[in-house]
Motif scaffolding. Sequence first.
Motif, PDB file in Angstrom:
ATOM      1  N   TYR A 193       0.882  -1.165   0.000  1.00 58.38           N
ATOM      2  CA  TYR A 193       0.000   0.000   0.000  1.00 58.38           C
ATOM      3  C   TYR A 193       0.917   1.211   0.000  1.00 58.38           C
ATOM      4  O   TYR A 193       1.677   1.426   0.955  1.00 58.38           O
ATOM      5  CB  TYR A 193      -0.884  -0.013   1.249  1.00 58.38           C
ATOM      6  CG  TYR A 193      -2.007   1.007   1.284  1.00 58.38           C
ATOM      7  CD1 TYR A 193      -3.340   0.600   1.247  1.00 58.38           C
ATOM      8  CD2 TYR A 193      -1.755   2.368   1.381  1.00 58.38           C
ATOM      9  CE1 TYR A 193      -4.384   1.517   1.305  1.00 58.38           C
ATOM     10  CE2 TYR A 193      -2.787   3.301   1.433  1.00 58.38           C
ATOM     11  CZ  TYR A 193      -4.094   2.868   1.396  1.00 58.38           C
ATOM     12  OH  TYR A 193      -5.136   3.780   1.447  1.00 58.38           O
TER      13      TYR A 193
ATOM     14  N   TYR B  66       2.940   1.940  -7.292  1.00 54.29           N
ATOM     15  CA  TYR B  66       1.528   2.234  -7.051  1.00 54.29           C
ATOM     16  C   TYR B  66       0.639   1.562  -8.091  1.00 54.29           C
ATOM     17  O   TYR B  66      -0.401   0.973  -7.766  1.00 54.29           O
ATOM     18  CB  TYR B  66       1.292   3.742  -7.054  1.00 54.29           C
ATOM     19  CG  TYR B  66      -0.152   4.121  -6.848  1.00 54.29           C
ATOM     20  CD1 TYR B  66      -0.756   3.952  -5.609  1.00 54.29           C
ATOM     21  CD2 TYR B  66      -0.923   4.619  -7.895  1.00 54.29           C
ATOM     22  CE1 TYR B  66      -2.092   4.278  -5.412  1.00 54.29           C
ATOM     23  CE2 TYR B  66      -2.263   4.945  -7.709  1.00 54.29           C
ATOM     24  CZ  TYR B  66      -2.834   4.770  -6.469  1.00 54.29           C
ATOM     25  OH  TYR B  66      -4.159   5.082  -6.272  1.00 54.29           O
TER      26      TYR B  66
ATOM     27  N   LYS C  11      -5.267   0.135  -4.166  1.00 54.85           N
ATOM     28  CA  LYS C  11      -5.591   1.501  -4.545  1.00 54.85           C
ATOM     29  C   LYS C  11      -5.878   2.347  -3.306  1.00 54.85           C
ATOM     30  O   LYS C  11      -6.556   1.911  -2.380  1.00 54.85           O
ATOM     31  CB  LYS C  11      -6.790   1.529  -5.503  1.00 54.85           C
ATOM     32  CG  LYS C  11      -6.497   0.836  -6.826  1.00 54.85           C
ATOM     33  CD  LYS C  11      -5.170   1.329  -7.447  1.00 54.85           C
ATOM     34  CE  LYS C  11      -4.764   0.562  -8.665  1.00 54.85           C
ATOM     35  NZ  LYS C  11      -3.415   0.933  -9.156  1.00 54.85           N
ATOM     36  N   VAL C  12      -5.350   3.541  -3.323  1.00 56.37           N
ATOM     37  CA  VAL C  12      -5.355   4.391  -2.132  1.00 56.37           C
ATOM     38  C   VAL C  12      -6.615   5.250  -2.070  1.00 56.37           C
ATOM     39  O   VAL C  12      -7.019   5.860  -3.071  1.00 56.37           O
ATOM     40  CB  VAL C  12      -4.104   5.299  -2.132  1.00 56.37           C
ATOM     41  CG1 VAL C  12      -4.167   6.323  -0.999  1.00 56.37           C
ATOM     42  CG2 VAL C  12      -2.836   4.456  -2.018  1.00 56.37           C
ATOM     43  N   ASP C  13      -7.213   5.278  -0.895  1.00 55.52           N
ATOM     44  CA  ASP C  13      -8.261   6.255  -0.596  1.00 55.52           C
ATOM     45  C   ASP C  13      -7.537   7.487  -0.062  1.00 55.52           C
ATOM     46  O   ASP C  13      -7.134   7.529   1.098  1.00 55.52           O
ATOM     47  CB  ASP C  13      -9.230   5.689   0.447  1.00 55.52           C
ATOM     48  CG  ASP C  13     -10.283   6.702   0.876  1.00 55.52           C
ATOM     49  OD1 ASP C  13     -10.246   7.846   0.389  1.00 55.52           O
ATOM     50  OD2 ASP C  13     -11.132   6.358   1.710  1.00 55.52           O
ATOM     51  N   PHE C  14      -7.341   8.490  -0.910  1.00 55.77           N
ATOM     52  CA  PHE C  14      -6.492   9.619  -0.553  1.00 55.77           C
ATOM     53  C   PHE C  14      -7.081  10.475   0.565  1.00 55.77           C
ATOM     54  O   PHE C  14      -6.372  11.260   1.185  1.00 55.77           O
ATOM     55  CB  PHE C  14      -6.196  10.474  -1.790  1.00 55.77           C
ATOM     56  CG  PHE C  14      -5.273   9.795  -2.762  1.00 55.77           C
ATOM     57  CD1 PHE C  14      -3.899   9.954  -2.668  1.00 55.77           C
ATOM     58  CD2 PHE C  14      -5.775   8.971  -3.766  1.00 55.77           C
ATOM     59  CE1 PHE C  14      -3.049   9.318  -3.558  1.00 55.77           C
ATOM     60  CE2 PHE C  14      -4.930   8.330  -4.661  1.00 55.77           C
ATOM     61  CZ  PHE C  14      -3.552   8.506  -4.549  1.00 55.77           C
ATOM     62  N   ALA C  15      -8.360  10.338   0.854  1.00 57.88           N
ATOM     63  CA  ALA C  15      -8.979  11.115   1.929  1.00 57.88           C
ATOM     64  C   ALA C  15      -8.556  10.606   3.303  1.00 57.88           C
ATOM     65  O   ALA C  15      -8.507  11.374   4.270  1.00 57.88           O
ATOM     66  CB  ALA C  15     -10.492  11.089   1.797  1.00 57.88           C
ATOM     67  N   SER C  16      -8.268   9.324   3.407  1.00 55.37           N
ATOM     68  CA  SER C  16      -7.853   8.753   4.703  1.00 55.37           C
ATOM     69  C   SER C  16      -6.828   7.650   4.453  1.00 55.37           C
ATOM     70  O   SER C  16      -7.009   6.515   4.870  1.00 55.37           O
ATOM     71  CB  SER C  16      -9.057   8.220   5.477  1.00 55.37           C
ATOM     72  OG  SER C  16      -9.799   7.307   4.689  1.00 55.37           O
ATOM     73  N   ALA C  17      -5.778   8.025   3.763  1.00 50.63           N
ATOM     74  CA  ALA C  17      -4.802   7.049   3.276  1.00 50.63           C
ATOM     75  C   ALA C  17      -4.110   6.298   4.408  1.00 50.63           C
ATOM     76  O   ALA C  17      -3.975   5.068   4.349  1.00 50.63           O
ATOM     77  CB  ALA C  17      -3.759   7.748   2.398  1.00 50.63           C
TER      78      ALA C  17
ATOM     79  N   ASN D  58      -6.444   3.786   6.331  1.00 55.26           N
ATOM     80  CA  ASN D  58      -6.797   2.641   5.483  1.00 55.26           C
ATOM     81  C   ASN D  58      -5.587   1.741   5.237  1.00 55.26           C
ATOM     82  O   ASN D  58      -5.723   0.520   5.138  1.00 55.26           O
ATOM     83  CB  ASN D  58      -7.371   3.131   4.156  1.00 55.26           C
ATOM     84  CG  ASN D  58      -8.773   3.685   4.317  1.00 55.26           C
ATOM     85  OD1 ASN D  58      -9.477   3.326   5.248  1.00 55.26           O
ATOM     86  ND2 ASN D  58      -9.178   4.572   3.426  1.00 55.26           N
TER      87      ASN D  58
ATOM     88  N   SER E 201      -5.581  -2.162   6.348  1.00 58.29           N
ATOM     89  CA  SER E 201      -5.336  -3.194   5.333  1.00 58.29           C
ATOM     90  C   SER E 201      -4.203  -4.122   5.732  1.00 58.29           C
ATOM     91  O   SER E 201      -4.259  -5.332   5.492  1.00 58.29           O
ATOM     92  CB  SER E 201      -5.022  -2.526   3.991  1.00 58.29           C
ATOM     93  OG  SER E 201      -6.101  -1.737   3.548  1.00 58.29           O
TER      94      SER E 201
ATOM     95  N   GLN F 177      -2.093   9.865  -8.907  1.00 59.90           N
ATOM     96  CA  GLN F 177      -3.456   9.811  -9.442  1.00 59.90           C
ATOM     97  C   GLN F 177      -3.487   9.920 -10.964  1.00 59.90           C
ATOM     98  O   GLN F 177      -4.553   9.800 -11.564  1.00 59.90           O
ATOM     99  CB  GLN F 177      -4.294  10.933  -8.826  1.00 59.90           C
ATOM    100  CG  GLN F 177      -4.566  10.750  -7.339  1.00 59.90           C
ATOM    101  CD  GLN F 177      -5.335  11.913  -6.746  1.00 59.90           C
ATOM    102  OE1 GLN F 177      -5.236  13.055  -7.209  1.00 59.90           O
ATOM    103  NE2 GLN F 177      -6.112  11.638  -5.708  1.00 59.90           N
TER     104      GLN F 177
END
Length: 433
Positions: A202, A247, A253-259, A262, A266, A407
């Motif tokens: 990740y 990446y 795949k990264v949730d950039f709002a709460s990287a 998460n 994970s 991104q």
Amino acid sequence: MRRGISAVALAAAVVLGAAACGGGGGSGSGGGNASAKDPGSVTGTITYWDTSDAKNEAPAYKALVSAFEAKYPKITVKYQNVDFTTVEQKFKASAQSGKGAPDVIRADVGLIPEYASLHYIAPLDGTPALQDTQDFVAGPLNTTRYEGKTYGVPSVTDTLGLLYNKDVFSRAGITAPPATWDELIADAKTIKAKVPGVTGTYVNPDAYFLLPLLFGENADLADPAAKKITINSPEAVKAVTKAKEIYDSASLKVDFASAYDNMQTSFKTGKVAMLIQGPWSVGDDMSGSAFQGKGSNLGYAPVPAGSSGKALAPTGGHDLAVYQGSKNLAASYLFTQFMTSSAAQQQIAVKNGTLPTRTSAYTPEVLKNPTIAGFKPIMDTARPRVALPQVGSLFTPLQQEYIKILQGQTSVKDGLDAAAKQFGTLLPGFAAQ
């Protein structure tokens, strides 16, 4: 990320620094000579700002403060636990005004150059605060230096390493952690093929976690000696191109709002096999289903090497620094010496599980802690961030562009060129590539 210094604040700091230089070197209880010649005669009251976790770590430091006062009964220490997230601005405000600054502060290693450049903290070379320097691990000791002088004493340290799930590696038939980034990508593909539901890694989009890739290509943010911005150098482009490849091909795949959250979830639940992380995350890792009750399943290794063949990660942690305007320098030097001694560091390591900065503090008792034992050899790969007062501020534009690169919103070269342009406003007099 840390903010830059305004021109007004800088001017005020220079004036304060000149005053501090004139008033801080006397004899008696205020100056440093007494602490060297006759420590037992030193008197005074000092304030110590401790930024350790108030609930879990601070009790060990309070115990050391009590032990110091027992050894030096003529010195009183006013202990204050200050939140790590607010201490920088609080210290700057008090140092600029000359009111309320602590005599000794526990400072993030990345702040030492900035505090030193603003004349907030005193050079410690030749003072009792800086003892047995040959005993310090090289990486932490290097964080204390700025323009040829030493402004801090290493207290606790950390770095980034590769944490991995041994069970997943075994199921995938992988016998050793990856030694290079290319091996990490290959291992991730093997894991995906042989262990359904598990992703190789990740990628943390925080720019601090990009440093191992930069260092592995002999790249950096800037070159102070040459006064050059180097974040868009060919070597840096190569490093970030590799990060983008990781990446795209090996990362969940990264949730950039709460990287960060998460990423941790994970890994500790077994959905991700390996992470670039630091020792601070291990307690959280052990709370997840992949490691709870089976701590031996967590593997430790250095970060993978780049094409240079070097496995390098940034040195983190905290140094103790002495306020240059302190009226009790002698007591401050003694306190700093005591709190960073081998005996003190052993006590802190056993109580808090943090890594010592002295080689002699890695005793058999300390090494019973698997996290300390796991990260001790990794510390050999640690190197300090570039010694610039503005280094903390550089991470903000870099992270903004790094996220765009990951991104796919911009190319690696265009993104790093944009970061370099923003660096130029923070590093006057530095030439861009």
